[in-house]
Design a protein around this motif. Structure first.
Motif, PDB file in Angstrom:
ATOM      1  N   LYS A 210       0.833  -1.207   0.000  1.00  0.00           N
ATOM      2  CA  LYS A 210       0.000   0.000   0.000  1.00  0.00           C
ATOM      3  C   LYS A 210       0.866   1.255   0.000  1.00  0.00           C
ATOM      4  N   GLU A 212       3.918   1.488  -1.051  1.00  0.00           N
ATOM      5  CA  GLU A 212       4.562   1.613  -2.364  1.00  0.00           C
ATOM      6  C   GLU A 212       3.603   2.208  -3.391  1.00  0.00           C
ATOM      7  N   ASP A 213       2.332   1.733  -3.345  1.00  0.00           N
ATOM      8  CA  ASP A 213       1.336   2.301  -4.268  1.00  0.00           C
ATOM      9  C   ASP A 213       1.139   3.792  -4.021  1.00  0.00           C
ATOM     10  N   THR A 214       1.010   4.150  -2.734  1.00  0.00           N
ATOM     11  CA  THR A 214       0.850   5.579  -2.420  1.00  0.00           C
ATOM     12  C   THR A 214       2.080   6.376  -2.857  1.00  0.00           C
ATOM     13  N   GLN A 216       4.077   5.609  -5.356  1.00  0.00           N
ATOM     14  CA  GLN A 216       4.001   5.759  -6.810  1.00  0.00           C
ATOM     15  C   GLN A 216       3.007   6.847  -7.197  1.00  0.00           C
ATOM     16  N   HIS A 217       1.846   6.853  -6.503  1.00  0.00           N
ATOM     17  CA  HIS A 217       0.863   7.907  -6.779  1.00  0.00           C
ATOM     18  C   HIS A 217       1.448   9.288  -6.482  1.00  0.00           C
ATOM     19  N   TYR A 218       2.151   9.389  -5.339  1.00  0.00           N
ATOM     20  CA  TYR A 218       2.746  10.679  -4.984  1.00  0.00           C
ATOM     21  C   TYR A 218       3.800  11.101  -6.007  1.00  0.00           C
ATOM     22  N   LYS A 219       4.588  10.124  -6.490  1.00  0.00           N
ATOM     23  CA  LYS A 219       5.580  10.449  -7.519  1.00  0.00           C
ATOM     24  C   LYS A 219       4.902  10.929  -8.800  1.00  0.00           C
ATOM     25  N   ILE A 220       3.802  10.244  -9.152  1.00  0.00           N
ATOM     26  CA  ILE A 220       3.056  10.681 -10.347  1.00  0.00           C
ATOM     27  C   ILE A 220       2.521  12.098 -10.160  1.00  0.00           C
ATOM     28  N   TYR A 221       1.967  12.347  -8.945  1.00  0.00           N
ATOM     29  CA  TYR A 221       1.467  13.701  -8.670  1.00  0.00           C
ATOM     30  C   TYR A 221       2.605  14.729  -8.721  1.00  0.00           C
ATOM     31  N   LYS A 222       3.778  14.319  -8.188  1.00  0.00           N
ATOM     32  CA  LYS A 222       4.927  15.223  -8.184  1.00  0.00           C
ATOM     33  C   LYS A 222       5.362  15.553  -9.615  1.00  0.00           C
ATOM     34  N   ASP A 223       5.457  14.486 -10.459  1.00  0.00           N
ATOM     35  CA  ASP A 223       5.807  14.728 -11.864  1.00  0.00           C
ATOM     36  C   ASP A 223       4.762  15.616 -12.544  1.00  0.00           C
TER      37      ASP A 223
END
Length: 521
Positions: A210, A212-214, A216-223
């Motif tokens: 979970k 790791e998923d969050t 990844q989501h945060y990294k996507i939001y950051k990008d």
């Protein structure tokens, strides 16, 4: 079973013999039958009624001993009775007389006496043998009883040892059961602990996944936020980073000059950010991430509103373009269908016109040939003018019926024909738009009118023919009767009727009349 005859011994050879009344084989059979009956009785007996072998043997010994004792007592009683009788006879005078008389008897009486003595001896000998046998059997019984007592003692010892063994076995089994219960309890506890640990591991793994998923989501939001940030901010961050780097280099230059570098020159690394800007990184220094441009949520909302407005305008433009495209496609389809229909009509008209032109050319050639044949060297201008005037009148009449106006009466015949042709084309086009049911209905009505008209014309012709026939009959009735004189003439066979072209022209004219009546009335 058949009874075996008794064996009679030879008394001359052996003084000891067995009585002929005793049958030993019969006794054996009786004993065998008795044993068989006892076995059958034991089969039907209950468990508590049966006896063991030792009790049976002891009972046999006791019964045998009791029987022997009873036999001895009976024999002693008999001997005592005989001795008493002998004493009584001795005392009695009669016995004495009898004894004296016996002495005077013959040798036969002596033989009988000897036989009696012999029998007495044998009986005494048998008694002695039986007593010896009884003593021997008693000794054997005593020995067997001693053996039985020893066996009973050994059995008691064995039973005690077996009981002790059973007790030890029970103790060991109880201890083993207790140990097994302890082991099972420990095993169950270990299994529960293992299950708890596995559940904890699974929970931790699920939490890690979970997180790791969050992440990844945060990294996507950051990008995504980096992509939304403007380029000016990236330029400013690049300038700040370069300034910090220069300051660090200036601060580290005296240290590097004092300490000689053992390794080679380190080349700065370049990395490309998500927005496409190249950033330098030192291999020793950790990669420092840029700060976010958006510090407040209102900035994101403003950017989203701008993007939403742009998207709405683009959506409206696309919708308008789609509507115009649909309209254009619809008009294109309609025009294409109309053009195809017109092309097909024009092709049909071209074919019909070519056929009509060919027919007209043929008729013109025929007419020209006829004119040359029949009117060669003669010119009748008045008749041709009359024919043209009649044609002009007919075309004018058709023009008035078709167009229905009195205007442009000064038009030529060819112009009126072209107008009539255009009107006919328009009517044909409008006829294609009319539903086929109405067309069929109108055709049926016209066909009915034509049939009625033809029927009326036929009736009129028949009436005229009938009147002509009546007139001829009246004329024949009123005419003078002429008597024929001389021989009656024989009529020759009539030649075949030659069909001239006038008849075909007449038929052609009849067809034209029918068509004119059908289409223009």
């Amino acid at each position: 079973m058949s009874r075996v005859p008794a064996v009679v011994p030879d008394r001359s050879t052996n003084p000891f013999h067995i009585s002929g009344d005793v049958d030993f084989f019969l006794l054996r059979d009786q004993e065998r039958n008795k044993a068989h009956l006892e076995r059958e009785q034991k089969k039907t007996m209950h468990v508590h009624e049966k006896v063991t072998y030792s009790s049976k043997v002891s009972a046999k010994h006791r019964s045998l001993r009791r029987e022997l004792q009873l036999e001895d007592e009976a024999e002693e009683r008999k001997v005592c009775a005989e001795t008493e009788q002998l004493r009584a006879f001795r005392d009695n005078t009669i016995w004495k007389l009898a004894i004296t008389k016996e002495k005077r008897m013959e040798s036969d009486n002596i033989n009988s006496y000897v036989d009696q003595k012999r029998q007495m001896f044998l009986i005494q000998y048998a008694l002695e043998m039986k007593r010896n046998e009884i003593q021997r059997l008693e000794m054997l019984a005593a020995k067997e009883e001693a053996k039985l007592e020893l066996a009973e003692k050994s059995l008691e010892k064995d039973a005690a040892l077996f009981d002790e063994f059973l007790r030890e076995n029970d103790r060991s089994s109880v201890q083993a059961l207790r140990a097994a219960e302890k082991e099972t309890k420990a095993k169950i506890e270990k299994i529960f602990e293992f299950r708890d640990l596995t559940t904890q591991i699974m929970n931790i793994k699920s939490e890690i996944s979970k997180f790791e998923d969050t992440l990844q989501h945060y990294k996507i939001y950051k990008d995504f936020l980096y992509k939304l940030s403007p380029k000016e901010w990236f330029d400013e961050q690049e300038k700040k980073r370069l300034a910090l780097k220069k300051a660090k280099e200036v601060a580290n230059t005296p240290k590097e000059s004092s300490v000689p570098s053992t390794s080679g020159d380190k080349v700065p690394l370049l990395r490309r950010s998500s927005s496409g800007i190249l950033l330098e990184e030192d291999p020793d220094s950790d990669s420092e991430e840029l700060e976010l441009y958006f510090t407040e949520p209102q900035q994101l909302l403003d950017v989203f509103t701008k993007l939403e407005e742009q998207n709405l305008s683009l959506i409206q433009n696309t919708q308008e373009m789609e509507e115009t495209l649909e309209e254009l496609s619809f008009t294109l389809k309609n025009t294409q269908n109309r053009m195809d229909r017109e092309v097909n009509q024009l092709k049909q008209w071209i074919t019909t016109m070519m056929m009509s032109i060919a027919k007209e050319e043929e008729t013109a050639a025929e007419l020209e040939l006829k004119a040359r044949v029949f009117y060669f060297g003669e010119y009748q201008g008045a008749q041709q003018d009359k024919l043209l005037e009649s044609l002009n009148c007919k075309v004018l009449d058709v023009y008035r019926h078709c167009i229905g106006t009195q205007q442009d009466t000064n038009l030529g015949t060819v112009q009126m024909l072209t107008i009539i042709e255009h009107q006919l084309d328009e009517l044909l086009e409008s006829l294609e738009r009319v539903p086929p049911a109405k067309i069929d209905q109108a055709e049926k009505a016209k066909e009915k009118e034509r049939r009625m008209r033809l029927r009326e014309e036929k009736a009129m012709l028949q009436k005229q023919l009938q009147e002509e026939r009546l007139q001829r009959a009246r004329a024949r009735a009123h005419a003078e009767i002429k008597k024929k004189k001389g021989r009656k003439l024989v009529c020759r066979s009539r030649p075949p009727v030659l069909r001239t072209k006038e008849e075909s022209e007449h038929m052609f004219m009849d067809k034209e009349k029918e068509e004119q009546l059908f289409f223009f009335t």
